[in-house]
Write an enzyme that holds these catalytic residues in place. Structure first.
Site, PDB file in Angstrom:
ATOM      1  N   LYS A  50       0.810  -1.193   0.000  1.00 45.90           N
ATOM      2  CA  LYS A  50       0.000   0.000   0.000  1.00 45.90           C
ATOM      3  C   LYS A  50       0.859   1.265   0.000  1.00 45.90           C
ATOM      4  CE  LYS A  50      -3.359  -2.208   3.097  1.00 45.90           C
ATOM      5  NZ  LYS A  50      -3.906  -2.150   4.477  1.00 45.90           N
ATOM      6  N   ASP A 111      14.326  -1.169   1.178  1.00 48.89           N
ATOM      7  CA  ASP A 111      15.017  -1.481   2.423  1.00 48.89           C
ATOM      8  C   ASP A 111      16.051  -2.575   2.086  1.00 48.89           C
ATOM      9  OD1 ASP A 111      15.493  -1.899   5.173  1.00 48.89           O
ATOM     10  OD2 ASP A 111      13.420  -1.505   5.669  1.00 48.89           O
ATOM     11  N   LYS A 139      17.025   3.168   1.438  1.00 49.56           N
ATOM     12  CA  LYS A 139      17.880   2.973   2.617  1.00 49.56           C
ATOM     13  C   LYS A 139      19.003   2.022   2.213  1.00 49.56           C
ATOM     14  CE  LYS A 139      14.818   3.346   6.646  1.00 49.56           C
ATOM     15  NZ  LYS A 139      14.155   2.535   7.700  1.00 49.56           N
ATOM     16  N   VAL A 161      11.026   5.827   9.572  1.00 50.56           N
ATOM     17  CA  VAL A 161      10.262   6.892   8.924  1.00 50.56           C
ATOM     18  C   VAL A 161       8.815   6.489   8.641  1.00 50.56           C
ATOM     19  CG1 VAL A 161      12.179   8.166   7.889  1.00 50.56           C
ATOM     20  CG2 VAL A 161      11.242   6.186   6.685  1.00 50.56           C
ATOM     21  N   ASP A 167       3.887   3.525   6.736  1.00 50.84           N
ATOM     22  CA  ASP A 167       3.102   3.291   7.949  1.00 50.84           C
ATOM     23  C   ASP A 167       3.910   2.613   9.048  1.00 50.84           C
ATOM     24  OD1 ASP A 167       3.322   0.686   6.675  1.00 50.84           O
ATOM     25  OD2 ASP A 167       1.767   0.031   8.074  1.00 50.84           O
TER      26      ASP A 167
HETATM   27  C1  PRP Z   1       7.453  -2.056   2.346  1.00 54.39           C
HETATM   28  C2  PRP Z   1       7.745  -1.166   1.155  1.00 54.39           C
HETATM   29  C3  PRP Z   1       8.338  -2.118   0.156  1.00 54.39           C
HETATM   30  C4  PRP Z   1       9.068  -3.109   1.027  1.00 54.39           C
HETATM   31  C5  PRP Z   1      10.511  -2.728   1.084  1.00 54.39           C
HETATM   32  O1  PRP Z   1       6.213  -2.651   2.154  1.00 54.39           O
HETATM   33  O2  PRP Z   1       6.589  -0.543   0.665  1.00 54.39           O
HETATM   34  O3  PRP Z   1       7.358  -2.775  -0.618  1.00 54.39           O
HETATM   35  O4  PRP Z   1       8.490  -3.018   2.343  1.00 54.39           O
HETATM   36  O5  PRP Z   1      11.228  -3.644   1.868  1.00 54.39           O
HETATM   37  P1  PRP Z   1      12.368  -4.562   1.286  1.00 54.39           P
HETATM   38  O6  PRP Z   1      13.246  -3.698   0.406  1.00 54.39           O
HETATM   39  O7  PRP Z   1      13.086  -5.033   2.529  1.00 54.39           O
HETATM   40  O8  PRP Z   1      11.764  -5.693   0.525  1.00 54.39           O
HETATM   41  P2  PRP Z   1       5.399  -3.363   3.328  1.00 54.39           P
HETATM   42  O9  PRP Z   1       5.607  -4.840   3.225  1.00 54.39           O
HETATM   43  O10 PRP Z   1       5.711  -2.709   4.630  1.00 54.39           O
HETATM   44  O11 PRP Z   1       3.875  -3.103   2.930  1.00 54.39           O
HETATM   45  P3  PRP Z   1       3.067  -1.745   2.761  1.00 54.39           P
HETATM   46  O12 PRP Z   1       3.615  -1.056   1.521  1.00 54.39           O
HETATM   47  O13 PRP Z   1       1.668  -2.204   2.565  1.00 54.39           O
HETATM   48  O14 PRP Z   1       3.232  -0.899   3.990  1.00 54.39           O
END
Ligand code: PRP
Length: 191
Positions: A50, A111, A139, A161, A167
């Site tokens: 999302k 990440d 990051k 953040v 979120d």
């Molecule tokens: C977060 C972000 C990326 C992923 C990055 O999504 O939006 O899709 O994590 O992390 P990575 O580089 O370690 O794979 P999340 O799973 O938190 O879902 P969301 O977007 O619904 O908050």
């Protein structure tokens, strides 16, 4: 005028304000316009839900090239390597003539890089030949795979953040800036 009471919203400090975000979005939009013109293809933004909902909607309105938007909800799990681990897709994109597309995968943050690196493969396996990666935030310190986004708003330190789509426990996504949560709030969420 500040619309939000930062303190009341658990924010320690604003990392990237609305104006700075707008500058990033504008620069990325221009770069995408340029690249589509140079490389060809029908522009398709794939919003990774999302977190990238807000970024994608702002970006789409700044890009001048005609485009389509699709959505995917995906998360990676298992081993931290590109070859290992899996991609769990809980909402998939529709069908497209992938070989004709200029696919831009839009993320809010990179990440470890696991999700995005697996998504690149996912779209290439579908037959997409032009696949680009875009993120508002990166990051690099946290990276587990070799991945550099094609379009990036800001590289940031490894801080907690929220805002502009990001979120914690589904809260704070609506904040119009990227901010760092107060230490005591982070503690509440992650112990
Ligand atoms: C977060 C972000 C990326 C992923 C990055 O999504 O939006 O899709 O994590 O992390 P990575 O580089 O370690 O794979 P999340 O799973 O938190 O879902 P969301 O977007 O619904 O908050």
């Amino acid at each position: 005028m500040e619309l939000y009471n930062i303190d009341a919203r658990d924010i320690d400090h604003v990392l990237i304000n609305e104006e700075e975000i707008a500058v990033c979005v504008d620069a990325i939009a221009k770069q995408i316009d340029k690249d589509v013109e140079a490389l060809g293809g029908e522009l398709l933004l794939v919003c990774v839900l999302k977190g990238s909902l807000i970024f994608t909607s702002d970006l789409a309105r700044k890009i001048k090239t005609p485009l389509k938007i699709d959505f995917i909800k995906a998360s990676s799990y298992g081993s931290g390597t590109v070859s290992g681990g899996n991609l769990k897709i809980s909402l998939d994109v529709g069908s497209h003539d992938w070989d004709k597309k200029f696919v831009v995968i839009v993320e809010d943050i990179i990440d470890s890089g696991n999700t995005l690196s697996k998504l690149i493969k996912y779209f290439k396996d579908k037959g997409a030949t032009r696949v680009k990666t875009c993120t508002l935030l990166d990051k690099p310190e946290r990276r587990e795979v070799d991945l550099a986004p094609d379009y990036c708003g800001r590289s940031i330190p490894n801080e907690f953040v929220v805002g502009y789509g990001l979120d914690v426990d589904e809260s704070y996504r609506e904040l119009p800036f990227v901010g760092v949560l107060k230490p005591e709030v982070i503690k509440k969420y992650i112990g």
